[in-house]
Design an enzyme around this catalytic site. Structure first.
Site, mmCIF file in Angstrom:
data_model
loop_
_atom_site.group_PDB
_atom_site.id
_atom_site.type_symbol
_atom_site.label_atom_id
_atom_site.label_comp_id
_atom_site.label_asym_id
_atom_site.label_seq_id
_atom_site.Cartn_x
_atom_site.Cartn_y
_atom_site.Cartn_z
ATOM 1 N N CYS A 157 105.593 31.609 40.684
ATOM 2 C CA CYS A 157 105.182 32.832 41.755
ATOM 3 C C CYS A 157 104.639 32.774 42.897
ATOM 4 O O CYS A 157 104.722 33.412 43.854
ATOM 5 C CB CYS A 157 105.385 33.974 40.790
ATOM 6 S SG CYS A 157 106.496 34.516 39.719
HETATM 7 N N1 CO8 Z 1 116.646 46.168 25.833
HETATM 8 C C1 CO8 Z 1 116.175 47.065 25.013
HETATM 9 N N2 CO8 Z 1 115.369 46.948 24.233
HETATM 10 C C2 CO8 Z 1 114.357 45.653 24.561
HETATM 11 C C3 CO8 Z 1 115.024 44.580 25.391
HETATM 12 C C4 CO8 Z 1 116.195 44.992 26.184
HETATM 13 N N3 CO8 Z 1 116.472 44.142 27.424
HETATM 14 N N4 CO8 Z 1 114.002 43.709 25.674
HETATM 15 C C5 CO8 Z 1 112.960 44.047 24.781
HETATM 16 N N5 CO8 Z 1 113.406 45.061 24.230
HETATM 17 C C6 CO8 Z 1 112.631 45.659 23.187
HETATM 18 C C7 CO8 Z 1 111.576 44.579 22.429
HETATM 19 O O1 CO8 Z 1 112.427 43.866 21.327
HETATM 20 C C8 CO8 Z 1 110.281 45.533 22.087
HETATM 21 O O2 CO8 Z 1 110.955 46.167 20.641
HETATM 22 P P1 CO8 Z 1 109.947 46.445 19.402
HETATM 23 O O3 CO8 Z 1 109.041 47.682 20.158
HETATM 24 O O4 CO8 Z 1 110.853 47.023 18.616
HETATM 25 O O5 CO8 Z 1 109.358 44.842 19.155
HETATM 26 C C9 CO8 Z 1 110.348 46.733 22.949
HETATM 27 O O6 CO8 Z 1 111.667 46.601 23.490
HETATM 28 C C10 CO8 Z 1 109.248 46.358 23.971
HETATM 29 O O7 CO8 Z 1 109.204 45.294 24.509
HETATM 30 P P2 CO8 Z 1 108.208 44.497 25.420
HETATM 31 O O8 CO8 Z 1 106.918 45.075 24.648
HETATM 32 O O9 CO8 Z 1 108.474 43.022 25.547
HETATM 33 O O10 CO8 Z 1 108.357 45.510 26.717
HETATM 34 P P3 CO8 Z 1 107.529 45.676 27.859
HETATM 35 O O11 CO8 Z 1 107.474 47.170 28.081
HETATM 36 O O12 CO8 Z 1 106.415 44.771 27.825
HETATM 37 O O13 CO8 Z 1 108.515 45.159 29.142
HETATM 38 C C11 CO8 Z 1 108.660 43.086 30.591
HETATM 39 C C12 CO8 Z 1 108.995 43.758 28.987
HETATM 40 C C13 CO8 Z 1 109.442 43.948 31.652
HETATM 41 C C14 CO8 Z 1 109.012 41.943 30.449
HETATM 42 C C15 CO8 Z 1 107.115 43.423 30.837
HETATM 43 O O14 CO8 Z 1 106.551 42.887 29.812
HETATM 44 C C16 CO8 Z 1 106.776 42.662 31.953
HETATM 45 O O15 CO8 Z 1 107.331 42.675 33.180
HETATM 46 N N6 CO8 Z 1 105.615 42.097 32.010
HETATM 47 C C17 CO8 Z 1 104.915 41.177 33.176
HETATM 48 C C18 CO8 Z 1 105.836 39.799 33.452
HETATM 49 C C19 CO8 Z 1 105.347 39.137 34.497
HETATM 50 O O16 CO8 Z 1 104.925 39.692 35.487
HETATM 51 N N7 CO8 Z 1 105.854 37.883 34.525
HETATM 52 C C20 CO8 Z 1 105.825 37.176 35.700
HETATM 53 C C21 CO8 Z 1 106.729 36.225 35.410
HETATM 54 S S1 CO8 Z 1 107.566 35.556 36.682
HETATM 55 C C22 CO8 Z 1 106.970 34.195 37.218
HETATM 56 O O17 CO8 Z 1 105.727 33.807 36.934
HETATM 57 C C23 CO8 Z 1 108.125 33.216 37.976
HETATM 58 C C24 CO8 Z 1 108.393 32.122 36.969
HETATM 59 C C25 CO8 Z 1 109.029 31.301 37.509
HETATM 60 C C26 CO8 Z 1 110.556 31.532 38.164
HETATM 61 C C27 CO8 Z 1 111.388 31.782 36.819
HETATM 62 C C28 CO8 Z 1 112.866 31.721 37.301
HETATM 63 C C29 CO8 Z 1 113.713 31.900 36.061
#
Ligand code: CO8
Length: 374
Positions: A157
């Site tokens: 990123c």
């Molecule tokens: N629909 C419904 N429920 C879901 C879904 C979904 N799609 N996905 C997860 N859930 C559920 C989970 O299973 C979990 O359930 P439970 O509580 O029962 O276990 C609940 O929802 C909460 O899940 P999370 O704790 O995972 O949810 P978050 O609130 O943390 O949100 C995010 C998830 C949106 C992914 C969030 O954590 C986030 O954005 N974090 C930051 C990530 C970030 O900044 N990453 C940078 C990565 S990008 C990068 O560096 C580039 C990489 C190179 C490029 C790649 C190209 C492909």
């Protein structure tokens, strides 16, 4: 003599096709039905966990993403395929990433009022390049008609911000005089559309920036680089094991770990304090205050994360146009996200106004550049 270095032009290529959350969730849920039906026996005997549905409400609330652009839609939404089906191009045709990057670069050159022949370094800085060699940068160098040299670099990123830092350093050393930093991101090819946690995160795009000396710059809107800082700290919480060694272990060559995967919650919690201390020290060392920034062009991974950063830097009640959000329509576009914001949201800035271009993500990596409107 004025040794200032500026970003003198930016460009954006937006892919022709797009996918809404509704379409993506409908296809994911059809895949879940298919999987659970196919594994009915193992699920009822407790040997396989049933898959759960995705939801638009979760995606929008957890990330802020509503929509994404993709180079090729065909295949992504088919629950039997779930990847973009892209035709392989002949070696003598322009590659997809070069084509995207070229279109963004032409816009950046036009804004900088330069011809391709004025450029003597092309850096393709993005999360993935579609092949190892010849460098996509050299392909673009030839297709545009630039002089000098070109190379590809990958810092996930933070590729674009690290690319600008590299460009600045090479200009200061005298190795180059005018540089194109191009970020053609085809994230859709690395998304695991069968993974509920990440199937919604990414989109495709290409951005470009021209970096050159202020002296001799013809742009109407140059942004002077008044400070830059890059940092990395190793973490496995965002990872892709895709690479040239995959074929040497055929049994796992296409396993899910060869696609993007992350511990999103951990990333959120670990990256935020890193971003705060990185920016605190950068501003302090530059003798500046965050409140002196008129705009924050932040990385576009998660709207809640950006709101935390904005609150920490500028406090409550910050008008939304101070820290523009483009991830609602573009989704996470890896290194290009903050550059899309910079490209689209510069209106209203006056001479002397300062802003911050900042990326954060896999590595971990953080790249931040303080800019001043000339
Ligand atoms: N629909 C419904 N429920 C879901 C879904 C979904 N799609 N996905 C997860 N859930 C559920 C989970 O299973 C979990 O359930 P439970 O509580 O029962 O276990 C609940 O929802 C909460 O899940 P999370 O704790 O995972 O949810 P978050 O609130 O943390 O949100 C995010 C998830 C949106 C992914 C969030 O954590 C986030 O954005 N974090 C930051 C990530 C970030 O900044 N990453 C940078 C990565 S990008 C990068 O560096 C580039 C990489 C190179 C490029 C790649 C190209 C492909």
């Amino acid at each position: 003599m004025d040794n200032s270095i500026v970003i003198s032009g930016t460009g954006l290529f937006t892919p022709p096709e797009s996918i809404s959350n509704e379409e993506l969730v409908e296809s994911f849920n059809a895949f879940v039905d298919l999987f659970n039906r196919q594994h009915e026996g193992e699920i009822s005997s407790g040997h396989v966990e049933p898959l759960a549905y995705s939801s638009c409400e979760f995606i929008e609330k957890a990330s802020g993403i509503k929509h994404r652009y993709v180079m090729v839609r065909d295949g992504i939404l088919d629950p039997e395929i779930m990847m973009p089906l892209m035709d392989e191009r002949a070696a003598d045709s322009l590659s997809v990433q070069a084509e995207m990057g070229l279109l963004a670069a032409q816009q950046a050159l036009a804004e900088a009022d330069l011809d391709a022949a004025d450029i003597d370094l092309v850096i393709v800085a993005c999360a993935y390049t579609q092949r190892a060699y010849p460098a996509v940068a050299i392909e673009i160098q030839q297709a545009l008609g630039c002089r000098g040299f070109g190379f590809d670099m990958q810092v996930a990123c933070s590729s674009a911000t690290f690319g600008v830092s590299a460009a600045q350093g090479l200009i200061q050393q005298g190795a180059a005089s005018r540089v194109l930093v191009i970020s053609p991101e085809i994230c859709s090819a690395q998304v695991n559309y069968r993974d509920r946690d990440s199937h919604f995160i990414f989109g495709d795009v290409a951005t470009a920036m021209v970096v050159e000396r202020l002296q001799g710059c013809r742009s109407h809107l140059p942004l002077q680089i008044i400070g830059q800082r890059c940092i990395t700290e190793y973490s496995n919480n965002i990872r892709s094991n895709f690479g040239f060694l995959n074929r040497c272990t055929p049994a796992t060559a296409y396993a899910a770990d060869k696609l993007f995967h992350q511990q999103g919650r951990k990333v959120f919690k670990e990256l935020l304090p890193m971003i705060y201390s990185h920016l605190d020290s950068q501003f302090a060392d530059a003798g500046l205050e965050p409140a002196m920034m008129k705009r924050l062009w932040l990385h576009q991974a998660n709207i809640n994360m950006n709101q935390f950063v904005v609150k920490k830097l500028l406090g409550e009640d910050v008008p939304p146009d101070m820290a523009p959000i483009v991830l609602d329509t573009y989704a996470n576009t890896a290194s290009a996200g903050s550059v899309i914001a910079l490209h689209k949201c510069r209106e209203g800035l006056r001479s002397g106004d300062m802003g911050l271009l900042c990326s954060f993500g896999a590595g971990y990596s953080i790249g931040s550049i303080i800019l001043k409107t000339v």
